[in-house]
Design a protein around this motif. Structure first.
Motif, PDB file in Angstrom:
ATOM      1  N   MET A 150       0.847  -1.204   0.000  1.00 14.68           N
ATOM      2  CA  MET A 150       0.000   0.000   0.000  1.00 14.68           C
ATOM      3  C   MET A 150       0.880   1.251   0.000  1.00 14.68           C
ATOM      4  SD  MET A 150      -2.909   1.185   2.753  1.00 14.68           S
ATOM      5  CE  MET A 150      -3.925  -0.235   2.409  1.00 14.68           C
ATOM      6  N   ASP A 151       0.514   2.216  -0.805  1.00 15.26           N
ATOM      7  CA  ASP A 151       1.270   3.458  -0.917  1.00 15.26           C
ATOM      8  C   ASP A 151       1.056   4.304   0.337  1.00 15.26           C
ATOM      9  OD1 ASP A 151       2.364   5.894  -1.539  1.00 15.26           O
ATOM     10  OD2 ASP A 151       1.504   6.018  -3.546  1.00 15.26           O
ATOM     11  N   GLN A 152       2.131   4.486   1.130  1.00 15.02           N
ATOM     12  CA  GLN A 152       2.014   5.257   2.374  1.00 15.02           C
ATOM     13  C   GLN A 152       1.663   6.710   2.110  1.00 15.02           C
ATOM     14  OE1 GLN A 152       5.070   4.632   5.422  1.00 15.02           O
ATOM     15  NE2 GLN A 152       5.082   6.853   5.769  1.00 15.02           N
ATOM     16  N   ASN A 153       2.196   7.284   1.035  1.00 16.85           N
ATOM     17  CA  ASN A 153       1.868   8.677   0.714  1.00 16.85           C
ATOM     18  C   ASN A 153       0.389   8.831   0.385  1.00 16.85           C
ATOM     19  OD1 ASN A 153       4.511   9.601   1.044  1.00 16.85           O
ATOM     20  ND2 ASN A 153       5.061   9.100  -1.071  1.00 16.85           N
ATOM     21  N   SER A 163      -7.986  15.087  -6.090  1.00 18.67           N
ATOM     22  CA  SER A 163      -9.046  14.198  -6.560  1.00 18.67           C
ATOM     23  C   SER A 163      -8.474  13.042  -7.384  1.00 18.67           C
ATOM     24  CB  SER A 163     -10.062  14.997  -7.379  1.00 18.67           C
ATOM     25  OG  SER A 163     -11.100  14.157  -7.847  1.00 18.67           O
ATOM     26  N   HIS A 164      -7.500  13.362  -8.241  1.00 20.17           N
ATOM     27  CA  HIS A 164      -6.893  12.336  -9.086  1.00 20.17           C
ATOM     28  C   HIS A 164      -6.173  11.288  -8.244  1.00 20.17           C
ATOM     29  CE1 HIS A 164      -4.823  10.474 -12.435  1.00 20.17           C
ATOM     30  NE2 HIS A 164      -3.649  10.711 -11.849  1.00 20.17           N
ATOM     31  N   ARG A 165      -5.394  11.726  -7.269  1.00 17.48           N
ATOM     32  CA  ARG A 165      -4.635  10.791  -6.442  1.00 17.48           C
ATOM     33  C   ARG A 165      -5.548   9.961  -5.556  1.00 17.48           C
ATOM     34  NH1 ARG A 165       0.372  13.798  -3.699  1.00 17.48           N
ATOM     35  NH2 ARG A 165       0.586  11.688  -2.843  1.00 17.48           N
ATOM     36  N   LEU A 166      -6.653  10.561  -5.092  1.00 14.49           N
ATOM     37  CA  LEU A 166      -7.629   9.793  -4.323  1.00 14.49           C
ATOM     38  C   LEU A 166      -8.249   8.700  -5.194  1.00 14.49           C
ATOM     39  CD1 LEU A 166      -9.441   9.241  -1.851  1.00 14.49           C
ATOM     40  CD2 LEU A 166     -10.975  11.035  -2.715  1.00 14.49           C
ATOM     41  N   GLY A 167      -8.604   9.075  -6.411  1.00 12.14           N
ATOM     42  CA  GLY A 167      -9.180   8.098  -7.329  1.00 12.14           C
ATOM     43  C   GLY A 167      -8.227   6.944  -7.606  1.00 12.14           C
ATOM     44  N   GLN A 168      -6.957   7.262  -7.804  1.00  8.62           N
ATOM     45  CA  GLN A 168      -5.952   6.225  -8.026  1.00  8.62           C
ATOM     46  C   GLN A 168      -5.862   5.271  -6.834  1.00  8.62           C
ATOM     47  OE1 GLN A 168      -2.307   8.436  -8.951  1.00  8.62           O
ATOM     48  NE2 GLN A 168      -2.342   7.597 -11.027  1.00  8.62           N
ATOM     49  N   PHE A 169      -5.905   5.844  -5.622  1.00  9.92           N
ATOM     50  CA  PHE A 169      -5.809   5.044  -4.400  1.00  9.92           C
ATOM     51  C   PHE A 169      -7.004   4.105  -4.282  1.00  9.92           C
ATOM     52  CE2 PHE A 169      -5.642   5.046   0.482  1.00  9.92           C
ATOM     53  CZ  PHE A 169      -4.659   4.069   0.513  1.00  9.92           C
ATOM     54  N   GLU A 170      -8.200   4.624  -4.573  1.00  4.45           N
ATOM     55  CA  GLU A 170      -9.396   3.784  -4.511  1.00  4.45           C
ATOM     56  C   GLU A 170      -9.336   2.667  -5.556  1.00  4.45           C
ATOM     57  OE1 GLU A 170     -13.002   6.484  -2.726  1.00  4.45           O
ATOM     58  OE2 GLU A 170     -12.421   6.877  -4.817  1.00  4.45           O
ATOM     59  N   ARG A 171      -8.841   2.966  -6.762  1.00 10.81           N
ATOM     60  CA  ARG A 171      -8.731   1.923  -7.800  1.00 10.81           C
ATOM     61  C   ARG A 171      -7.686   0.876  -7.422  1.00 10.81           C
ATOM     62  NH1 ARG A 171      -9.532   6.517 -11.014  1.00 10.81           N
ATOM     63  NH2 ARG A 171      -7.280   6.832 -11.307  1.00 10.81           N
ATOM     64  N   LEU A 200     -13.709   4.542  -0.811  1.00 12.73           N
ATOM     65  CA  LEU A 200     -13.298   4.973   0.525  1.00 12.73           C
ATOM     66  C   LEU A 200     -14.116   6.154   1.042  1.00 12.73           C
ATOM     67  CD1 LEU A 200      -9.422   4.780   0.081  1.00 12.73           C
ATOM     68  CD2 LEU A 200     -10.968   3.034   1.003  1.00 12.73           C
ATOM     69  N   LEU A 201     -14.662   6.935   0.118  1.00  9.37           N
ATOM     70  CA  LEU A 201     -15.389   8.146   0.510  1.00  9.37           C
ATOM     71  C   LEU A 201     -16.705   8.248  -0.241  1.00  9.37           C
ATOM     72  CD1 LEU A 201     -12.451  10.710   0.452  1.00  9.37           C
ATOM     73  CD2 LEU A 201     -13.511   9.743   2.485  1.00  9.37           C
ATOM     74  N   ARG A 202     -17.717   8.770   0.459  1.00 11.48           N
ATOM     75  CA  ARG A 202     -18.972   9.155  -0.188  1.00 11.48           C
ATOM     76  C   ARG A 202     -18.947  10.664  -0.351  1.00 11.48           C
ATOM     77  NH1 ARG A 202     -20.854   6.041   4.118  1.00 11.48           N
ATOM     78  NH2 ARG A 202     -21.389   3.889   3.569  1.00 11.48           N
ATOM     79  N   ARG A 203     -19.195  11.120  -1.546  1.00 13.40           N
ATOM     80  CA  ARG A 203     -19.127  12.553  -1.822  1.00 13.40           C
ATOM     81  C   ARG A 203     -20.524  13.147  -1.834  1.00 13.40           C
ATOM     82  NH1 ARG A 203     -15.487   9.498  -4.088  1.00 13.40           N
ATOM     83  NH2 ARG A 203     -13.345  10.201  -4.496  1.00 13.40           N
ATOM     84  N   THR A 204     -20.701  14.263  -1.098  1.00 12.01           N
ATOM     85  CA  THR A 204     -21.934  15.035  -1.147  1.00 12.01           C
ATOM     86  C   THR A 204     -21.604  16.393  -1.750  1.00 12.01           C
ATOM     87  OG1 THR A 204     -21.658  16.031   1.044  1.00 12.01           O
ATOM     88  CG2 THR A 204     -22.706  13.864   0.954  1.00 12.01           C
ATOM     89  N   THR A 205     -22.611  17.267  -1.837  1.00 11.47           N
ATOM     90  CA  THR A 205     -22.367  18.579  -2.448  1.00 11.47           C
ATOM     91  C   THR A 205     -21.430  19.434  -1.597  1.00 11.47           C
ATOM     92  OG1 THR A 205     -24.391  19.386  -1.390  1.00 11.47           O
ATOM     93  CG2 THR A 205     -24.562  18.618  -3.672  1.00 11.47           C
TER      94      THR A 205
END
Length: 306
Positions: free
Chosen positions: A1-4, A33-41, A47-52
């Motif tokens: 797992m990527d620690q960063n 947002s991009h790095r979060l998406g990469q981590f989830e993939r 990992l997160l639910r996004r609201t407005t």
């Protein structure tokens, strides 16, 4: 797992939204947002639910967040162990009330900074408690009667309000003799916006409540102090606003047999439970509590009303 990536995820959860996380990390929102998406993939999990307005961790996100916090805390502890023997380093984000912070704590903060030059103090003078929940500050000092149950509260001592006026105003108009006189004099005090101002008054176990309509209202206690000294009326303020003036007679107090309260009866130092506290924060907390005890123990006897 990527620690960063895990560290980034922890920062996003604590910030509450991607924009705030980007600001704290000094990155663009798109990059976060991009790095979060990469981590989830990479993990194959949402990992997160996004609201407005906010983001909330999913069940797996909460578990991962707890592990991420533990790893971060261990790394901080390791860094501090290495730093032992060196001058204390770190950062303390502090929120203090405008009046108490400027009139009482300012000298303590200056003394602390001289004693620990390597610690960065980031001080805000304000009155919001919710900043602590959002991790905008590490420590908050607030006046209240009962501290929130979800926070660690360290008692810094009682807060005593006084009904006071300049000696010139008192000579010309006379001071309130009874509690019921307060609504009939020009009052200078602080109030909660949008609420009827009520002052609680205690005589032994007896409690009274008086509705007030001040002629001058402000959350800035330095301004209220000037207004009282300018003989604009009777101030209802904490006694630390006029410590020296009450002692030398420039300002006189009335109704001293009563214990008056508007916002609360105690000053508390508040911080989140369970959150790792650095050596800098722990040192700061102990220093400030010691100063508060010292001030409380050497407090002057009550000023006799004139």
């Amino acid at each position: 797992m990527d620690q960063n990536a895990l560290t980034l995820f922890v920062e996003i959860v604590e910030a509450g939204n991607l924009s705030e996380a980007a600001r704290r990390l000094r990155m663009s929102r798109a990059n976060v947002s991009h790095r979060l998406g990469q981590f989830e993939r990479e993990l194959g999990q949402q990992l997160l639910r996004r609201t407005t307005r906010r983001i909330e961790p999913t069940e797996i996100g909460l578990r991962l967040y707890a592990h991420g916090c533990a790893i971060r805390n261990e790394l901080q502890a390791a860094s501090e162990s290495v730093a032992l023997g060196k001058s204390l380093q770190g950062r303390v984000r502090l929120s203090v009330p405008s009046g108490y912070g400027q009139l009482v704590m300012s000298d303590w903060l200056v003394e602390f900074k001289r004693a620990y030059p390597g610690i960065v103090l980031d001080v805000m003078f304000e009155n919001r408690v919710e900043d602590l929940m959002r991790e905008e500050v590490d420590i908050a000092v607030r006046v209240m009667s009962e501290p929130p149950q979800n926070l660690v509260a360290r008692d810094m001592g009682p807060v005593h309000y006084v009904a006071c006026a300049s000696s010139a105003w008192a000579r010309e108009h006379g001071m309130p003799a009874e509690l019921g006189d307060l609504p009939h004099v020009p009052l200078i005090t602080s109030a909660v916006h949008g609420r009827q101002l009520r002052v609680s008054a205690y005589l032994g176990e007896e409690r009274h409540e008086v509705l007030l309509e001040p002629t001058l209202i402000s959350e800035n206690f330095l301004f209220l102090r000037k207004a009282v000294q300018a003989s604009l009326g009777v101030g209802i303020v904490p006694d630390y606003v006029f410590t020296e003036e009450l002692r030398n007679g420039e300002v006189v107090a009335a109704l001293r047999e009563w214990r008056l309260s508007i916002f609360g009866t105690h000053m508390y130092m508040l911080y989140m439970p369970g959150r790792h506290r650095t050596r800098a924060a722990t040192t700061f907390i102990d220093y400030m509590l010691a100063k508060a005890r010292e001030t409380r123990d050497s407090a002057m006897s009550p000023v006799t009303a004139e």
